[in-house]
Write a protein that holds these residues in place. Structure first.
Motif, short mmCIF file in Angstrom:
data_model
loop_
_atom_site.label_atom_id
_atom_site.label_comp_id
_atom_site.label_asym_id
_atom_site.label_seq_id
_atom_site.Cartn_x
_atom_site.Cartn_y
_atom_site.Cartn_z
N PHE A 97 0.84 -1.20 0.00
CA PHE A 97 0.00 0.00 0.00
C PHE A 97 0.87 1.25 0.00
N GLN A 98 2.06 1.14 -0.59
CA GLN A 98 2.96 2.26 -0.78
C GLN A 98 3.15 3.02 0.53
N ASN A 99 3.24 4.36 0.43
CA ASN A 99 3.47 5.18 1.62
C ASN A 99 2.22 5.92 2.09
N VAL A 117 2.27 7.11 -8.54
CA VAL A 117 1.94 6.37 -7.33
C VAL A 117 0.77 7.06 -6.62
N PRO A 118 -0.01 6.33 -5.84
CA PRO A 118 -1.10 6.95 -5.08
C PRO A 118 -0.55 7.88 -4.00
N TYR A 119 -1.40 8.80 -3.57
CA TYR A 119 -1.00 9.70 -2.49
C TYR A 119 -2.22 10.05 -1.65
N THR A 177 4.22 -2.94 10.48
CA THR A 177 4.92 -3.02 11.76
C THR A 177 5.96 -1.92 11.89
N GLY A 178 5.99 -1.01 10.93
CA GLY A 178 6.91 0.12 10.96
C GLY A 178 6.13 1.42 10.85
N THR A 179 6.82 2.50 10.60
CA THR A 179 6.16 3.80 10.46
C THR A 179 7.01 4.74 9.60
N ASP A 180 6.32 5.63 8.90
CA ASP A 180 7.01 6.70 8.19
C ASP A 180 7.26 7.89 9.10
N GLU A 188 1.56 15.12 6.48
CA GLU A 188 0.61 14.56 5.53
C GLU A 188 -0.82 14.91 5.92
N LEU A 189 -1.13 14.84 7.19
CA LEU A 189 -2.49 15.06 7.64
C LEU A 189 -2.87 16.54 7.63
N ARG A 190 -1.95 17.38 7.98
CA ARG A 190 -2.23 18.81 8.13
C ARG A 190 -1.80 19.62 6.91
#
Length: 386
Positions: A97-99, A117-119, A177-180, A188-190
């Motif tokens: 599911f990419q990033n 790529v999706p974003y 099991t990881g994180t960006d 990304e959210l704001r």
């Protein structure tokens, strides 16, 4: 399959190289090749059916089948210091599911532009800044992660009978099991511009958002580790957080490092040295990460002064880096060799922990002769004088 290539000698040399690297007795800089799922999906040579990212993402069986095809392609066509050919212990496939999956989990809309790529689209506009706080912490297996779990379970079912070239598919990579990174998630959210304004003009909100994201990331990672039968608390801490490249060293220490420390102590014992992936111009933070988070493996992007970085961090720190991805994509083999030689000749006198690679993630449509030129340059110019 007739005329199957025999990679046994290559694989023997690769195993010996990496064993020697771990012992510090290697005679050549090793190389890893950053060719990811997007290289395969967006390349008409490898995806002649022109399956879009949306289609690929919408069907777990289609994703599984394309992952099998990508695994085969990578082990028979992509050069580098990795094992080639049919894996003796079985094939691995990954859920992709990419990033965007973390942002989607928080509720962001995901868009699928043609040929890209999706974003994820920023969710927390000014009139919705507190939306996540009102909802509470998300369920590690809820929202988009419910879809992720469906795909993981389906992949586990498929590997019971799937084969590639007569060899079993035996494992599914451990996704989710990881994180960006919490700061990158906040951007990304704001929206990165809004978040940077918040950091200066509304620090209370900024810290509330970072605390929310950090705690939810910890809960998700622990839940998914447990679901996959992995230890909830690892021996080392590994993560990414590309957007810290926006910050000065002092701002990173004040506004982000406390949250990275919280993650590190919640998710690991830190008894072993960890690693981080940081694209962009983030090298000014590496010393802090080494000293504060026990990070001794840095996967870099561009721009990077590899020699200066090796000299600053010392001989125990592993640096992964090399020519910028755009040069590998658009340059000539001669230009790629010249830049590779420059980097290798610069780092060899000051570090034996350097790992050569693209900087970072080779784009789709890159000519295979350019990737081969990168590996040939490492073979030719990566040998130590003593």
């Amino acid at each position: 399959m007739k005329n199957m290539p025999d990679f046994r000698e290559h694989n023997r040399e690769v195993r010996e190289l990496w064993d020697a690297y771990r012992k510090g007795t290697h005679t050549r800089v090793p190389m890893i090749t950053g060719v990811s799922d997007r290289f395969y999906v967006l390349n008409p040579v490898t995806n002649p059916g022109n399956v879009s990212f949306y289609e690929y993402t919408s069907d777990p069986d289609l994703m599984f089948d394309m992952q099998c095809a990508f695994s085969e392609y990578a082990r028979f066509h992509i050069p580098g210091d990795h094992e080639l050919g049919i894996p003796e212990e079985g094939w691995n496939v990954n859920i992709d599911f990419q990033n965007y999956y973390e942002a989607a989990w928080y509720g962001c809309e995901v868009r699928f532009p043609d040929g890209e790529v999706p974003y994820a689209v920023p969710l927390l506009k000014d009139d919705k800044k507190n939306l996540l706080f009102e909802k509470g912490l998300p369920d590690p297996f809820g929202g988009f992660m419910a879809k992720a779990k469906e795909y993981y379970d389906r992949f586990q079912e498929r590997i019971k009978s799937a084969e590639i070239l007569g060899q079993r598919v035996t494992s599914v990579g451990a996704p989710f099991t990881g994180t960006d990174g919490p700061f990158t998630m906040a951007c990304e959210l704001r929206g990165a511009d809004n978040l940077c304004i918040d950091l200066c003009e509304d620090p209370d909100y900024y810290h509330q958002l970072m605390e929310y994201l950090t705690e939810s990331i910890i809960q998700r990672m622990k839940a998914w580790r447990k679901y996959m039968g992995l230890p909830e608390v690892a021996k080392s801490f590994g993560f990414a957080d590309d957007s810290i490249m926006l910050l000065s060293v002092d701002m990173y220490r004040e506004y982000v490092l406390p949250y990275h420390k919280k993650m590190a102590h919640a998710l690991s014992t830190m008894e072993e040295r960890g690693g981080v992936h940081l694209c962009g111009d983030a090298t000014r933070h590496f010393k802090t990460l080494r000293d504060e988070l026990n990070i001794y493996n840095f996967d870099t992007g561009f721009p990077v002064d590899h020699r200066a970085l090796c000299e600053e961090l010392g001989e125990e720190v592993a640096i992964q880096g090399g020519p910028r991805a755009q040069l590998i994509h658009q340059g000539t083999p001669e230009e790629i060799e010249a830049e590779s030689k420059r980097i290798l000749e610069a780092v060899k006198p000051v570090s034996r922990r350097f790992i050569f690679r693209d900087g970072n993630d080779i784009p789709p449509y890159t000519p295979m002769e350019n990737i081969q030129a990168l590996y040939d340059a490492c073979l030719k110019h990566g040998r130590y004088d003593n």
